[in-house]
Motif scaffolding. Structure first.
Motif, mmCIF file in Angstrom:
data_model
loop_
_atom_site.group_PDB
_atom_site.id
_atom_site.type_symbol
_atom_site.label_atom_id
_atom_site.label_comp_id
_atom_site.label_asym_id
_atom_site.label_seq_id
_atom_site.Cartn_x
_atom_site.Cartn_y
_atom_site.Cartn_z
ATOM 1 N N GLY A 125 0.654 -1.114 -0.137
ATOM 2 C CA GLY A 125 -0.024 -0.055 0.035
ATOM 3 C C GLY A 125 0.909 1.175 0.041
ATOM 4 N N LYS A 126 0.655 2.095 1.158
ATOM 5 C CA LYS A 126 1.545 3.373 1.144
ATOM 6 C C LYS A 126 2.706 3.260 1.717
ATOM 7 C CE LYS A 126 -0.778 5.033 5.361
ATOM 8 N NZ LYS A 126 -1.658 6.342 5.769
ATOM 9 N N ASP A 127 2.845 1.903 2.470
ATOM 10 C CA ASP A 127 3.846 1.753 3.293
ATOM 11 C C ASP A 127 4.895 0.637 2.448
ATOM 12 O OD1 ASP A 127 3.239 2.879 5.717
ATOM 13 O OD2 ASP A 127 1.700 1.287 5.571
ATOM 14 N N GLU A 128 6.155 0.671 2.909
ATOM 15 C CA GLU A 128 7.344 -0.116 2.073
ATOM 16 C C GLU A 128 8.236 -0.558 3.162
ATOM 17 O OE1 GLU A 128 9.470 2.531 -0.257
ATOM 18 O OE2 GLU A 128 7.682 2.702 -1.800
ATOM 19 N N TYR A 129 8.838 -1.767 2.653
ATOM 20 C CA TYR A 129 10.000 -2.161 3.357
ATOM 21 C C TYR A 129 11.153 -2.479 2.625
ATOM 22 C CZ TYR A 129 13.134 -5.462 5.984
ATOM 23 O OH TYR A 129 14.259 -5.877 6.456
ATOM 24 N N SER A 130 12.281 -1.825 2.975
ATOM 25 C CA SER A 130 13.460 -1.913 1.877
ATOM 26 C C SER A 130 14.487 -2.794 2.607
ATOM 27 C CB SER A 130 13.882 -0.435 1.577
ATOM 28 O OG SER A 130 12.979 0.116 0.823
ATOM 29 N N LEU A 131 15.326 -3.566 2.006
ATOM 30 C CA LEU A 131 16.260 -4.189 2.206
ATOM 31 C C LEU A 131 17.380 -3.865 1.399
ATOM 32 C CD1 LEU A 131 17.759 -6.220 4.126
ATOM 33 C CD2 LEU A 131 17.152 -8.163 2.445
ATOM 34 N N ILE A 132 18.612 -3.272 2.013
ATOM 35 C CA ILE A 132 19.683 -2.719 1.125
ATOM 36 C C ILE A 132 20.989 -3.120 1.628
ATOM 37 C CG2 ILE A 132 20.680 -0.239 0.562
ATOM 38 C CD1 ILE A 132 17.877 0.779 1.916
ATOM 39 N N HIS A 133 21.625 -3.478 0.367
ATOM 40 C CA HIS A 133 22.995 -3.926 0.564
ATOM 41 C C HIS A 133 24.016 -2.863 -0.368
ATOM 42 C CE1 HIS A 133 26.651 -6.744 -0.587
ATOM 43 N NE2 HIS A 133 26.875 -6.090 0.478
ATOM 44 N N ASN A 134 24.653 -2.345 0.674
ATOM 45 C CA ASN A 134 25.689 -1.119 -0.064
ATOM 46 C C ASN A 134 27.198 -1.463 0.417
ATOM 47 O OD1 ASN A 134 26.854 0.855 -1.463
ATOM 48 N ND2 ASN A 134 25.526 2.411 -0.457
ATOM 49 N N GLY A 135 28.002 -2.248 -0.146
ATOM 50 C CA GLY A 135 29.514 -2.365 0.489
ATOM 51 C C GLY A 135 29.448 -3.067 1.620
ATOM 52 N N ASP A 136 29.941 -2.843 2.659
ATOM 53 C CA ASP A 136 29.977 -3.722 3.966
ATOM 54 C C ASP A 136 28.607 -3.401 4.788
ATOM 55 O OD1 ASP A 136 32.410 -4.361 3.287
ATOM 56 O OD2 ASP A 136 33.493 -2.764 4.528
ATOM 57 N N ASP A 137 27.590 -2.514 4.399
ATOM 58 C CA ASP A 137 26.498 -2.249 5.134
ATOM 59 C C ASP A 137 25.356 -2.718 4.728
ATOM 60 O OD1 ASP A 137 27.383 -0.156 7.214
ATOM 61 O OD2 ASP A 137 28.051 0.820 5.363
ATOM 62 N N VAL A 138 24.577 -3.479 5.660
ATOM 63 C CA VAL A 138 22.967 -3.849 5.065
ATOM 64 C C VAL A 138 22.139 -3.391 6.130
ATOM 65 C CG1 VAL A 138 21.657 -5.889 5.302
ATOM 66 C CG2 VAL A 138 23.924 -6.220 4.522
ATOM 67 N N TRP A 139 21.103 -2.666 5.342
ATOM 68 C CA TRP A 139 20.109 -1.965 6.099
ATOM 69 C C TRP A 139 18.801 -2.465 5.765
ATOM 70 C CZ3 TRP A 139 21.485 2.126 9.130
ATOM 71 C CH2 TRP A 139 22.838 2.736 8.739
ATOM 72 N N GLY A 140 17.790 -2.573 6.811
ATOM 73 C CA GLY A 140 16.646 -3.024 6.729
ATOM 74 C C GLY A 140 15.677 -1.671 7.106
ATOM 75 N N TYR A 141 14.828 -1.353 6.338
ATOM 76 C CA TYR A 141 13.901 -0.159 6.806
ATOM 77 C C TYR A 141 12.183 -0.465 6.662
ATOM 78 C CZ TYR A 141 11.664 4.338 7.139
ATOM 79 O OH TYR A 141 10.990 5.508 7.491
ATOM 80 N N ASP A 142 11.707 -0.314 7.898
ATOM 81 C CA ASP A 142 10.026 -0.521 7.607
ATOM 82 C C ASP A 142 9.489 0.840 7.929
ATOM 83 O OD1 ASP A 142 7.423 -1.046 8.527
ATOM 84 O OD2 ASP A 142 8.027 -3.205 8.621
#
Length: 402
Positions: A125-142
């Motif tokens: 819907g209007k919400d998102e969950y992102s999983l990001i791998h950028n170099g040595d970093d892994v981010w998850g954002y709800d």
């Protein structure tokens, strides 16, 4: 050397669909079938040639939209535990999101730029969950809960990665044909591999690689992998039931572009006010109690699972598509004890009811939880038999290994 290392890694990544549903051992028998005229008119190609095409693909950059639909036919109580709705809400830890993908339909945006930069964004819907791998970093954002998960590669992880590169480097001289043989070897002698009808996926012409079990007793009818006719990239994977009907799993691109994504696609800064949780090095690795944690989470079922301490024993029975895991929980309480326990919580009783049919055999008595893909037999003495096989196959395994 570096370029060859990269190629081997891509091959390993593309080999994953071929190993789906536990078909990951020994060698394969290939059916000499050809793509037919059911879809786009493409040059004829054998299964060997198609896998060579996948192995030779050098695509590392893409972006697009994909859809994942899963229909396991889970019991209502199990479906509820997996969420059944959107992915957003609650913890941003990727491990807490995986189970929700095992139920329902999910749309996601995908972007990749080599091994060090990938991004998946699940749309809810209007919400998102992102999983990001950028170099040595892994981010998850709800975005719904405004929670962030962050994990950074530790020095030990980096050292392990270098070791893996050196190990991969030992196989640099492998030709596409040799790499294709290794992918086929992952499918096992219990598999027929052929080329099915051509198709169009995300507006692109594709061949379809078809894997079918040779063994009786599997719940899997076939695995179909749509491969881009131009660049050899897998565009869609479908897991089909032996009983027919819509796919158990249907994961594929609906739109795809093989241009390089912009660098800012993979940039991430936690929003102001977000709760940030740092991952723990080694979290979730080598946890021998993991197989029992889901069962222990039900009130009153901790005794059936053997409780904390990892007393259970896991044994693999059979091979290929007919592989069954036999788990001896080491529990002090049997299934029958729980059924007869008047003081057992109602949640425990509901779980037992969801297990479905009662079965009998020379092993004794038990109950079976059935889905379109996996079936699980829990015997009254606390043993568990699980696999992508039919109920009758589980009962025979329990009889033979009582």
């Amino acid at each position: 050397m570096a370029a060859n290392t990269k190629t081997s890694r891509k091959v390993a990544r593309y080999a994953v669909p071929v190993a789906v549903a536990g078909v990951a051992a020994a060698t394969v028998a290939m059916v000499p079938a050809f793509a037919n005229a059911g879809g786009p008119d493409l040059p004829r190609m054998t299964a060997q040639q198609l896998i060579e095409k996948v192995a030779a693909s050098d695509v590392e950059q893409l972006s697009g939209t994909a859809k994942i639909s899963t229909d396991l036919g889970l019991p209502k109580i199990a479906s509820g535990l997996l969420g059944g709705g959107g992915v957003t809400g609650g913890s941003a830890n990727p491990e807490d999101k995986v189970a929700q993908l095992a139920n329902g339909t999910h749309t996601l945006r995908v972007a990749a730029d080599g091994e060090d930069r990938q991004k998946l964004t699940f749309l809810d819907g209007k919400d998102e969950y992102s999983l990001i791998h950028n170099g040595d970093d892994v981010w998850g954002y709800d975005s719904k809960s405004n929670e962030v998960f962050h994990e950074k590669a530790s020095p030990s992880d980096q050292r392990a990665g270098k070791g893996k590169e050196h190990k991969t480097g030992d196989r640099m001289n492998a030709s596409p044909q040799k790499l294709a043989e290794e992918i086929l070897a992952a499918a096992g002698p219990t598999t027929d591999v052929s080329v099915g009808e051509t198709a169009q996926v995300a507006g692109r012409d594709a061949y379809q690689l078809v894997l079918k079990p040779k063994q009786a007793g599997s719940t899997v009818g076939s695995v179909q992998i749509a491969v881009d006719a131009k660049n050899g990239v897998p565009l869609r994977v479908q897991l089909l039931s032996a009983q027919g009907g819509k796919p158990i799993v249907d994961a594929g691109f609906t739109k795809v572009d093989f241009a390089k994504p912009s660098a800012d696609t993979f940039a991430f800064t936690p929003p102001k006010g977000a709760k940030v949780t740092e991952g723990v090095d080694g979290h979730g690795k080598g946890d021998k109690d993991g197989a029992f944690k889901a069962l222990e989470s039900f009130p009153g079922l901790d005794g059936l699972a053997g409780g904390p301490g990892g007393k259970g024993d896991v044994k693999v029975l059979g091979e290929g598509w007919a592989t069954i895991a036999r788990i001896d929980s080491g529990a002090g309480k049997s299934l029958k004890d729980l059924e007869n326990d008047k003081n057992a919580p109602k949640e425990a009783k509901q779980f037992l009811d969801s297990l479905g049919d009662k079965v009998n055999g020379s092993f004794g008595e038990g109950r079976v939880m059935s889905t379109r893909l996996f079936n699980v037999l829990v015997t009254h003495d606390g043993k568990v038999y699980a696999g992508a096989v039919t109920k009758d196959t589980l009962v025979k395994a329990a009889d033979a290994n009582k």
